[in-house]
Motif scaffolding. Sequence first.
Motif, PDB file in Angstrom:
ATOM      1  N   LEU A  76      54.538  27.216   8.620  1.00 21.66           N
ATOM      2  CA  LEU A  76      55.172  27.828   7.464  1.00 21.66           C
ATOM      3  C   LEU A  76      56.387  27.005   7.050  1.00 21.66           C
ATOM      4  O   LEU A  76      57.119  26.493   7.907  1.00 21.66           O
ATOM      5  N   PRO A  77      56.631  26.848   5.764  1.00 22.80           N
ATOM      6  CA  PRO A  77      57.847  26.151   5.328  1.00 22.80           C
ATOM      7  C   PRO A  77      59.105  26.892   5.777  1.00 22.80           C
ATOM      8  O   PRO A  77      59.080  28.114   5.992  1.00 22.80           O
ATOM      9  N   ALA A  78      60.182  26.160   5.913  1.00 24.32           N
ATOM     10  CA  ALA A  78      61.446  26.776   6.325  1.00 24.32           C
ATOM     11  C   ALA A  78      61.897  27.850   5.351  1.00 24.32           C
ATOM     12  O   ALA A  78      62.584  28.801   5.740  1.00 24.32           O
ATOM     13  N   SER A  79      61.500  27.735   4.103  1.00 23.29           N
ATOM     14  CA  SER A  79      61.936  28.677   3.067  1.00 23.29           C
ATOM     15  C   SER A  79      61.089  29.937   3.000  1.00 23.29           C
ATOM     16  O   SER A  79      61.323  30.800   2.134  1.00 23.29           O
ATOM     17  N   THR A  80      60.109  30.076   3.886  1.00 28.84           N
ATOM     18  CA  THR A  80      59.207  31.228   3.845  1.00 28.84           C
ATOM     19  C   THR A  80      59.973  32.535   3.970  1.00 28.84           C
ATOM     20  O   THR A  80      60.854  32.683   4.829  1.00 28.84           O
ATOM     21  N   HIS A  81      59.626  33.496   3.113  1.00 26.40           N
ATOM     22  CA  HIS A  81      60.185  34.846   3.235  1.00 26.40           C
ATOM     23  C   HIS A  81      59.328  35.626   4.218  1.00 26.40           C
ATOM     24  O   HIS A  81      58.160  35.916   3.962  1.00 26.40           O
ATOM     25  N   LEU A  82      59.896  35.946   5.360  1.00 28.33           N
ATOM     26  CA  LEU A  82      59.186  36.703   6.386  1.00 28.33           C
ATOM     27  C   LEU A  82      59.420  38.193   6.170  1.00 28.33           C
ATOM     28  O   LEU A  82      60.532  38.627   5.890  1.00 28.33           O
ATOM     29  N   ASP A  83      58.351  38.972   6.288  1.00 24.95           N
ATOM     30  CA  ASP A  83      58.406  40.403   6.010  1.00 24.95           C
ATOM     31  C   ASP A  83      57.920  41.154   7.246  1.00 24.95           C
ATOM     32  O   ASP A  83      56.754  41.043   7.633  1.00 24.95           O
ATOM     33  N   ALA A  84      58.796  41.910   7.878  1.00 19.01           N
ATOM     34  CA  ALA A  84      58.413  42.633   9.089  1.00 19.01           C
ATOM     35  C   ALA A  84      57.298  43.627   8.824  1.00 19.01           C
ATOM     36  O   ALA A  84      56.416  43.832   9.661  1.00 19.01           O
ATOM     37  N   LYS A 115      55.014  43.391   6.468  1.00 21.81           N
ATOM     38  CA  LYS A 115      53.781  42.711   6.061  1.00 21.81           C
ATOM     39  C   LYS A 115      53.765  41.322   6.707  1.00 21.81           C
ATOM     40  O   LYS A 115      54.023  40.309   6.053  1.00 21.81           O
ATOM     41  N   PRO A 116      53.458  41.272   8.010  1.00 23.45           N
ATOM     42  CA  PRO A 116      53.558  39.996   8.733  1.00 23.45           C
ATOM     43  C   PRO A 116      52.456  38.995   8.415  1.00 23.45           C
ATOM     44  O   PRO A 116      52.537  37.845   8.846  1.00 23.45           O
ATOM     45  N   ASP A 117      51.441  39.402   7.658  1.00 25.94           N
ATOM     46  CA  ASP A 117      50.346  38.493   7.338  1.00 25.94           C
ATOM     47  C   ASP A 117      50.842  37.402   6.383  1.00 25.94           C
ATOM     48  O   ASP A 117      51.280  37.679   5.268  1.00 25.94           O
ATOM     49  N   THR A 118      50.773  36.143   6.824  1.00 23.21           N
ATOM     50  CA  THR A 118      51.202  35.012   5.997  1.00 23.21           C
ATOM     51  C   THR A 118      50.012  34.098   5.677  1.00 23.21           C
ATOM     52  O   THR A 118      50.203  32.917   5.377  1.00 23.21           O
ATOM     53  N   SER A 119      48.801  34.646   5.728  1.00 20.38           N
ATOM     54  CA  SER A 119      47.612  33.815   5.536  1.00 20.38           C
ATOM     55  C   SER A 119      47.548  33.203   4.139  1.00 20.38           C
ATOM     56  O   SER A 119      46.894  32.185   3.938  1.00 20.38           O
ATOM     57  N   ALA A 120      48.228  33.822   3.178  1.00 18.11           N
ATOM     58  CA  ALA A 120      48.203  33.291   1.816  1.00 18.11           C
ATOM     59  C   ALA A 120      49.299  32.264   1.556  1.00 18.11           C
ATOM     60  O   ALA A 120      49.359  31.680   0.468  1.00 18.11           O
ATOM     61  N   ALA A 121      50.142  32.024   2.538  1.00 14.07           N
ATOM     62  CA  ALA A 121      51.263  31.110   2.334  1.00 14.07           C
ATOM     63  C   ALA A 121      50.774  29.664   2.227  1.00 14.07           C
ATOM     64  O   ALA A 121      49.775  29.272   2.836  1.00 14.07           O
ATOM     65  N   VAL A 177      63.905  39.761   9.857  1.00 13.35           N
ATOM     66  CA  VAL A 177      62.756  40.480  10.420  1.00 13.35           C
ATOM     67  C   VAL A 177      63.210  41.382  11.564  1.00 13.35           C
ATOM     68  O   VAL A 177      62.839  42.560  11.633  1.00 13.35           O
ATOM     69  N   TYR A 178      64.029  40.841  12.463  1.00 17.01           N
ATOM     70  CA  TYR A 178      64.444  41.651  13.605  1.00 17.01           C
ATOM     71  C   TYR A 178      65.455  42.719  13.211  1.00 17.01           C
ATOM     72  O   TYR A 178      65.526  43.780  13.856  1.00 17.01           O
ATOM     73  N   CYS A 179      66.208  42.484  12.165  1.00 12.11           N
ATOM     74  CA  CYS A 179      67.093  43.527  11.647  1.00 12.11           C
ATOM     75  C   CYS A 179      66.274  44.715  11.156  1.00 12.11           C
ATOM     76  O   CYS A 179      66.593  45.872  11.445  1.00 12.11           O
ATOM     77  N   VAL A 180      65.205  44.446  10.424  1.00 10.05           N
ATOM     78  CA  VAL A 180      64.322  45.520   9.949  1.00 10.05           C
ATOM     79  C   VAL A 180      63.732  46.268  11.139  1.00 10.05           C
ATOM     80  O   VAL A 180      63.668  47.507  11.159  1.00 10.05           O
TER      81      VAL A 180
END
Length: 530
Positions: free
Chosen positions: A68-76, A78-84, A370-373
Amino acid sequence: MPVATSDRSQLPDAVDLSHHLSLLSRSRMASPLKEMFRYMAEPGMLSLGGGLPHASIFPFRSMSFEALPASTHLDAAKPDTSAAVLDAFSITHEHTAASTIDLKTSLQYGECNGLPAVREFARAFTEAVHQPAYANYEILMHDGNTDGWGKTVSLLADSGAYILCEEHTFPQAYWIPMGCIGVPIKLDGQGMRSDHLASTMENWDSTHPGVKRPALMYIVPVGQNPTGATMLAQRRQEIYDLCVKWDIIICEDDPYTYLQFPEYVVDGPPAANFSKAVTSSEFAASLTPSFLKFDYQGRVIRLETFSKTLAPGCRLGFFVCNPMFAERLLRATEISSQSPSGWSQAIITELVTKWGTDGYLQWLASVRDVYCVRRNWMLDAFKGAFDLVPATEAKVIGAEGLVAFKKGTGSLPNAVPMFSFVPPSGGMFVWTKHFLGSNSHFQALAADATVVDPETTFMENLWKDLAAKKVLLTPGAYYAPWQGADKATTTTADREAGVGHFRLAYSFATREEIELAVARIRAALEESWA
């Protein structure tokens, strides 16, 4: 005291701390075979001395991976990043301009302090983020912080040494067989208390007549494992100054330092409990400073790791320490683990070289979010399952943070407290403190003269009840510092009577699983405290 400056040339060098070395560490000799490696790199050198396998027989010709690029928005949620859209990396057997490293180098015997490129990144990152207060610090790679702590103990502790640590501390499996003894320092919502450290050292000769004072401290200052406490700058300065006064080396084990969150406000608007999107520089500035920031003598050994921020299976991290400690750690590494895995170093070198310090900080900020959420999921679940009352209002002796009562009873004058906890401002854990005095099962154990340790026995039984309800927690007894076989019970170890603890991790489960787990905890506690 050091003077804050952006000019590294004005900073002092580390002082001589060689008197801290253990007998084992002082006795280590440089590996003559490893000394040859620096000559092999000289132009025109024909090497017939080293027993290196020929790189042409390595069967691995290339390695490709996507990240994943460093700029990826991670979502606790919705952890699926298959479309990234992923960044592609390729490392070949021979060096090419397309990559920083090649396989014939990374998979060969090499420098035990780590590949130069990843050490260069670690130095630039340390300089930008942690800004050590002395000039001549060194970087040395290790196989993760457990490996780093084990090597630090061997570096500084002889058999029978006393080691300062938090009163609830990460398991001490490495140094117990060495005959070392823990010296537990009391904690509060910021972690280790400087006032208790001061009194422990000032009274040492009277409490431990004829025993050498502790000269090594182990501390996890952010998201403390297991309590989740995070130490702020003033407390760190106080502890560092005490370590200068009493000539103590600080081992700063800091795997959770980039997982720092806003304070959780139980009655505040939900948005107030979430970290805000920030730039890499804003993120770095938001971090409570490392002990390195205060270290003008070189008495801090910092353990950094990629385990909590990239992947624990990489087993890669690095020491930041003074040159003398680094040289002795290198001697130990040469005859034990040697260099970290070439695969891990190659992968992480390519990744962080592409990202750079700014990119890695951007990634860390997203991981933090992510861990804050996840932290909020668990504390929100507590809020839904129990009445949570600030400890200042609940007036429960020994409680800090928030006190949990059975739902609907928190405002009653004779409400029975079940547990308290300090909402974590970092890390992966919530630490619950259970008040056993009003529990009839505990009362029966305490009245039974055949029960050696009623607190531990009760908590073991409660743990089994929870496991039977299909929820697994970590018993607090796992984190009691080893003080010797004669101090293995609550009474003999002078631990707080009438209480027990659990560690709950919010790092892995889904929101639904956390809510279900807390509901099961509620049922077990209500049955036990009925």
